[in-house]
Design a protein around this motif. Structure first.
Motif, short mmCIF file in Angstrom:
data_model
loop_
_atom_site.label_atom_id
_atom_site.label_comp_id
_atom_site.label_asym_id
_atom_site.label_seq_id
_atom_site.Cartn_x
_atom_site.Cartn_y
_atom_site.Cartn_z
N LYS A 19 0.87 -1.18 0.00
CA LYS A 19 0.00 0.00 0.00
C LYS A 19 0.91 1.24 0.00
O LYS A 19 1.91 1.28 0.72
N GLY A 20 0.58 2.22 -0.83
CA GLY A 20 1.36 3.45 -0.85
C GLY A 20 0.88 4.39 0.26
O GLY A 20 -0.22 4.24 0.78
N GLY A 21 1.73 5.33 0.62
CA GLY A 21 1.33 6.38 1.55
C GLY A 21 1.22 5.94 3.00
O GLY A 21 0.64 6.66 3.82
N VAL A 22 1.76 4.76 3.36
CA VAL A 22 1.67 4.32 4.76
C VAL A 22 2.89 4.76 5.58
O VAL A 22 2.93 4.55 6.79
N GLY A 23 3.88 5.35 4.90
CA GLY A 23 5.03 5.88 5.63
C GLY A 23 6.33 5.10 5.47
O GLY A 23 7.27 5.31 6.24
N LYS A 24 6.40 4.23 4.47
CA LYS A 24 7.64 3.47 4.27
C LYS A 24 8.85 4.40 4.15
O LYS A 24 9.84 4.24 4.84
N THR A 25 8.73 5.36 3.23
CA THR A 25 9.87 6.24 2.96
C THR A 25 10.20 7.10 4.18
O THR A 25 11.36 7.22 4.57
N SER A 26 9.16 7.67 4.79
CA SER A 26 9.40 8.53 5.96
C SER A 26 10.06 7.75 7.09
O SER A 26 11.03 8.21 7.70
N ARG A 202 1.25 6.98 11.99
CA ARG A 202 0.31 8.10 12.00
C ARG A 202 -0.81 7.89 13.00
O ARG A 202 -1.98 8.16 12.71
N MET A 230 3.88 5.00 15.96
CA MET A 230 4.43 6.26 15.46
C MET A 230 3.32 7.30 15.42
O MET A 230 2.31 7.11 14.76
N PRO A 231 3.51 8.41 16.15
CA PRO A 231 2.45 9.42 16.15
C PRO A 231 2.32 10.13 14.80
O PRO A 231 3.27 10.18 14.02
N ASP A 232 1.12 10.62 14.57
CA ASP A 232 0.88 11.46 13.40
C ASP A 232 1.40 12.85 13.77
O ASP A 232 0.84 13.52 14.62
N ALA A 233 2.50 13.24 13.16
CA ALA A 233 3.14 14.49 13.58
C ALA A 233 3.62 15.27 12.36
O ALA A 233 4.37 14.73 11.54
N VAL A 236 7.30 15.26 11.50
CA VAL A 236 7.99 14.18 10.79
C VAL A 236 8.55 14.71 9.47
O VAL A 236 9.71 14.47 9.11
N1 ADP Z 1 4.10 9.68 11.25
C1 ADP Z 1 3.73 10.59 10.33
N2 ADP Z 1 3.19 11.77 10.70
C2 ADP Z 1 2.79 12.67 9.78
N3 ADP Z 1 2.90 12.50 8.46
C3 ADP Z 1 3.43 11.35 8.02
C4 ADP Z 1 3.89 10.33 8.91
N4 ADP Z 1 4.35 9.29 8.18
C5 ADP Z 1 4.21 9.65 6.89
N5 ADP Z 1 3.66 10.87 6.78
C6 ADP Z 1 3.30 11.58 5.54
O1 ADP Z 1 2.48 10.73 4.75
C7 ADP Z 1 2.80 10.83 3.37
C8 ADP Z 1 3.18 9.46 2.82
O2 ADP Z 1 4.34 9.00 3.49
P1 ADP Z 1 5.49 8.20 2.74
O3 ADP Z 1 6.58 8.01 3.72
O4 ADP Z 1 5.83 8.84 1.43
O5 ADP Z 1 4.73 6.80 2.47
P2 ADP Z 1 5.10 5.61 1.46
O6 ADP Z 1 6.57 5.63 1.26
O7 ADP Z 1 4.60 4.38 2.16
O8 ADP Z 1 4.33 5.88 0.20
C9 ADP Z 1 3.93 11.85 3.27
O9 ADP Z 1 3.38 13.09 2.94
C10 ADP Z 1 4.51 11.88 4.68
O10 ADP Z 1 5.06 13.15 5.00
#
Ligand code: ADP
Ligand code: MG
Length: 271
Positions: A19-26, A202, A230-233, A236
């Motif tokens: 799933k995209g957008g779950v925070g892998k990269t972050s 988040r 991991m908090p929604d912050a 980040v």
């Molecule tokens: N813990 C967090 N708190 C706030 N925003 C977050 C958090 N983790 C990810 N995000 C935001 O969510 C979006 C998707 O995160 P991303 O790391 O790109 O996910 P993925 O790599 O899984 O597609 C980005 O805009 C990122 O800044």
């Protein structure tokens, strides 16, 4: 230098979820920033052709791409050209960029086509062949694409640990079964692969249905779930943009963020 994976103490940690957008990269970048702060010799590999991690760490990535093939596109091309393993290992070391003290292997969209050209054996071996160079590090963090293709498969077949970031939404819970099955399949090729945990990202108490989903995750996955969420912050993104984890960026969520990152390193045996 160590020659066999068995005696290596290198932790290769893949962040994976289709799933995209779950925070892998972050989370991959935060883990690297935190590990470097704790003086762990760390490398990040951007295996996603979208190159989000690369762009975050190297804001002038566009001009960099124009200079020619580099990073994962270059390494993929060498694999497709079937260069000998020792040349690949050398090339891997030459394709590491250090930006603001963060060593990483960059990526860009040109690797998407090569990913499709890799046959299944080349995909399995892509990162495994470069292990000789990965062993220069105590921790190698791999950011992966949100689809099950050659690069994600390659990461799972070369890793010692995997973390699955999830959010508390309906589709995440059901999609997780597929992700776990993929990891199970990779274990047939790479028995060394361990699930370091499922990480709820988040997290907000006031998220709609949060309690219901949390209970369901806890009931289904028990100790596989990281204790810390991991908090929604908003901080980040600031930490990533400024390439530093600071109290002033995260405010009152700083301690909770640090506990998550510490747990990641503890679960992988790095700390
Ligand atoms: N813990 C967090 N708190 C706030 N925003 C977050 C958090 N983790 C990810 N995000 C935001 O969510 C979006 C998707 O995160 P991303 O790391 O790109 O996910 P993925 O790599 O899984 O597609 C980005 O805009 C990122 O800044
Ligand atoms: Mg990503």
């Amino acid at each position: 230098m160590k020659s066999t994976p068995e005696i290596s103490d290198t932790v290769i940690l893949t962040f994976c979820n289709n799933k995209g957008g779950v925070g892998k990269t972050s989370l991959a970048i935060l883990t690297v920033l935190y590990a470097l702060k704790r003086n762990v010799r760390t490398l990040l590999i951007d295996l996603d052709p979208q190159g989000n991690a690369t762009r975050a760490l190297l804001p002038d990535a566009v001009s960099f791409e124009q200079e020619g093939f580099f990073g994962i596109p270059q390494l993929a091309r060498l694999v497709l050209d079937r260069v000998p393993t020792e040349d690949l290992i050398r090339a891997f070391r030459e394709n590491i960029v250090v930006a603001d003290g963060i060593p990483f292997v960059p990526n860009d969209i040109r690797s998407a086509i090569m990913e499709k050209e890799l046959n299944s054996l080349e995909a399995v071996l892509f990162l495994r062949k470069m292990r000789g160079a990965l062993e220069d590090y105590r921790l190698v963090v791999v950011d992966t694409p949100p689809h099950l293709g050659g690069f994600l498969w390659s990461a799972l077949c070369a890793s010692t640990h995997v973390i699955i970031p999830v959010d508390l939404h309906f589709f995440s819970f059901w999609g997780l079964r597929n992700v776990l099955q993929t990891i199970e399949d990779a274990r047939a090729v790479n028995p060394e692969l361990k699930l370091a945990g499922i990480l709820i990202n988040r997290y907000r108490k006031r998220l709609r249905n949060a309690h219901e989903y949390l209970a369901r995750y806890e009931e289904t996955f028990g100790p596989k779930l990281l204790k810390n969420r991991m908090p929604d912050a908003a901080g980040v993104e600031v930490c990533i943009r400024r390439r530093d984890i600071r109290q002033s960026y995260l405010g009152k969520l700083y301690e909770r963020t640090m506990r998550v990152l510490q747990e990641i390193l503890e679960r992988t045996g790095v700390l």
